[in-house]
Scaffold this active site. Structure first.
Site, short mmCIF file in Angstrom:
data_model
loop_
_atom_site.label_atom_id
_atom_site.label_comp_id
_atom_site.label_asym_id
_atom_site.label_seq_id
_atom_site.Cartn_x
_atom_site.Cartn_y
_atom_site.Cartn_z
N TRP A 154 0.87 -1.19 0.00
CA TRP A 154 0.00 0.00 0.00
C TRP A 154 0.91 1.23 0.00
O TRP A 154 1.82 1.32 0.83
CB TRP A 154 -0.86 -0.06 1.25
CG TRP A 154 -1.82 1.07 1.45
CD1 TRP A 154 -2.68 1.58 0.54
CD2 TRP A 154 -2.01 1.81 2.67
NE1 TRP A 154 -3.41 2.59 1.12
CE2 TRP A 154 -3.02 2.75 2.42
CE3 TRP A 154 -1.44 1.76 3.94
CZ2 TRP A 154 -3.47 3.64 3.39
CZ3 TRP A 154 -1.88 2.63 4.91
CH2 TRP A 154 -2.89 3.56 4.64
N ASP A 235 -0.42 -5.35 9.63
CA ASP A 235 -1.42 -4.37 9.25
C ASP A 235 -2.65 -5.16 8.80
O ASP A 235 -2.60 -5.88 7.80
CB ASP A 235 -0.88 -3.49 8.11
CG ASP A 235 -1.87 -2.39 7.74
OD1 ASP A 235 -2.93 -2.30 8.36
OD2 ASP A 235 -1.56 -1.62 6.80
N LYS A 271 -13.06 -0.69 6.15
CA LYS A 271 -13.64 -1.54 5.10
C LYS A 271 -14.64 -2.53 5.67
O LYS A 271 -15.74 -2.69 5.13
CB LYS A 271 -12.54 -2.34 4.39
CG LYS A 271 -11.24 -1.62 4.20
CD LYS A 271 -11.25 -0.68 3.05
CE LYS A 271 -9.98 0.16 3.10
NZ LYS A 271 -9.69 0.88 1.91
C1 LIG Z 1 -3.03 -2.30 3.73
C2 LIG Z 1 -3.77 -1.13 4.25
N1 LIG Z 1 -3.46 -0.64 5.44
C3 LIG Z 1 -4.11 0.38 5.97
C4 LIG Z 1 -5.12 1.00 5.28
C5 LIG Z 1 -5.74 2.16 5.99
O1 LIG Z 1 -7.01 2.46 5.82
P1 LIG Z 1 -7.75 3.35 6.91
O2 LIG Z 1 -6.77 4.32 7.45
O3 LIG Z 1 -8.83 3.99 6.13
O4 LIG Z 1 -8.22 2.40 7.95
C6 LIG Z 1 -5.48 0.56 4.02
C7 LIG Z 1 -6.51 1.23 3.23
O5 LIG Z 1 -6.54 1.28 2.04
C8 LIG Z 1 -4.79 -0.54 3.49
O6 LIG Z 1 -5.10 -1.05 2.30
#
Ligand SMILES: Cc1ncc(COP(=O)(O)O)c(C=O)c1O
Length: 424
Positions: A154, A235, A271
């Protein structure tokens, strides 16, 4: 205006001749920042006037009509909390109920680590905030030690650890030829990293590739990381969203826990509960004992206090109400499975549509991969053609957000992909 008689007025009139600068000048040379590769796609999509336009760039769930979804369990939780809660600050560590529920979800309902109070945990600003807080903690208490991140990952992972001042290294993850896992490369890189390095692992539904290790492979990864004395940081942005089962999606974590690792973990409800903009998440660090957990938690709070003081209340109330009520939790499990199943179904339909059009390329990886994204294997030039000729928007690495595909547009998307890839 009276200013001309004032001391300030005199200073302004004398101006730069006396070396006095207007305060606006110190940022005169600031350049425009590069666009975020993911959020930039949405900007371009919004500016496009074509009625055929499709956004498969951003990772946000859409239903089969292409509409954003508010889960029923969330609506019900909102009804229950409406007006009933005060709007005071949460404590620095956030909602205790949310943290408790998050730990049960990730570590297991009957986890001994929870009973023994070995987990330092705080509410975080969704997954990003949890990663950022951990990165700051790592930098403060283990300065100079690099974190290894997968290639690819990411895109924000790079920014998060860089901004926290942690040196970044990469490890092999994806093998373009097979559109699958580069398991031997990954193991070699774990082996060759200096003992005691940090490793960032996606717990499930790897973003952007949708390629996860098998259970057996996770076991081997866990053993090697342990043998090398590395620290695994997970993560977990998609628990439940990958397979439809939160328990199954946390399998990698349970394997590491069985093997006796201490771990760091970022959780997000963006999500899997559709709480994207509410910024609800949790950061936890499994410690050796309760005393250490108390100390670590106090330091996490010390880091967050000058950053944002305390986390937001509303989303935490929603998520903790859903998870803390057996009826609502049951409904959530059904709904998260519904979202996962729709995506899994769309993978099959997209593949079928490409094969039906006589595409000479192999598309099995679309159904082999898991989670929100399909790493299609298309080149940046092919993606440019999709955008310019067919108004289909995605990141130039060929990542398709499967959540943006539905029964209404899957044929159009398959056609376009076939057109831009058939002569490859
Ligand atoms: C691998 C990964 N980590 C973390 C996130 C963080 O998302 P959020 O900060 O919206 O929870 C995402 C979102 O796309 C992700 O794909």
């Amino acid at each position: 205006m009276a200013i001309s008689n004032s001391f300030t007025g005199k200073l302004l009139r004398r101006g730069s001749a006396d070396g006095v600068r207007l305060m606006s000048s110190w940022f005169r040379n600031v350049d425009q920042a590069p666009k975020d590769p993911i959020l930039g796609v949405t900007e371009a999509f919004l500016a496009d006037q074509s009625p055929n336009k499709v956004n498969v760039g951003v990772g946000a769930y859409r239903d089969d009509n292409g509409k954003p979804v508010v889960l029923e369990c969330v609506r019900e939780a909102e009804k229950r909390i409406a007006g009933s809660q005060f709007m005071e600050y949460l404590p620095m560590g956030g909602s205790i109920k949310l943290v408790e529920e998050s730990l049960k979800l990730a570590y297991g309902e009957n986890s001994d680590f929870i009973k023994d109070k070995r987990i330092a945990a705080v509410q975080a600003l969704s997954g990003t905030g949890a990663c950022r807080l951990f990165a700051a903690f790592q930098q403060r208490f283990h300065p100079g030690t690099q974190i290894y991140i997968p290639v690819p990952t990411w895109s924000n992972h790079h920014n998060i650890w860089k901004d926290a001042g942690v040196p970044l290294k990469t490890f092999r993850y994806y093998y373009p030829e097979s559109r699958g896992l580069d398991f031997s490369g990954l193991m070699e890189d774990i082996k060759n990293a200096p003992n005691g390095s940090f490793f960032l692992l996606h717990a499930c539904a790897h973003n952007p590739t949708g390629v996860d290790p098998t259970e057996e492979q996770w076991r081997e990864i866990s053993s090697l990381i342990k043998a090398k004395g590395h620290f695994p940081f997970f993560d977990m942005a998609y628990q439940g969203f990958a397979s439809g089962s939160p328990e199954r999606d946390a399998k990698a974590i349970s394997i590491f826990l069985e093997d006796g690792h201490l771990i760091g973990l970022a959780q997000s409800y963006a999500k899997n509960m559709g709480l994207y903009g509410q910024r609800v998440g949790c950061l936890s660090v499994l410690c050796e004992d309760e005393k250490q957990a108390v100390a670590v938690k106090s330091q996490l709070q010390l880091i967050s206090r000058p950053m944002y003081s305390n986390p937001p209340l509303h989303g935490a109330l929603i998520a903790s109400t859903v998870l803390g009520d057996p009826e609502l939790k049951k409904l959530w499990l059904e709904e998260v499975k519904g979202m996962a199943d729709r995506i899994i179904g769309m993978r099959a339909t997209l593949r079928e549509n490409l094969e039906k059009r006589g595409s000479p390329l192999p598309w099995q990886h679309i159904t082999d991969q898991i989670g929100m994204f399909c790493y299609s294997g298309m080149t940046p030039e092919q993606v440019d053609r999709l955008t310019n000729e067919f108004h289909i928007y995605m990141t130039r690495n060929g990542r398709i957000s499967m959540a943006g595909i539905n029964s209404g547009n899957v044929g159009y998307i398959a056609d376009a992909i076939h057109q831009v890839t058939k002569s490859a």
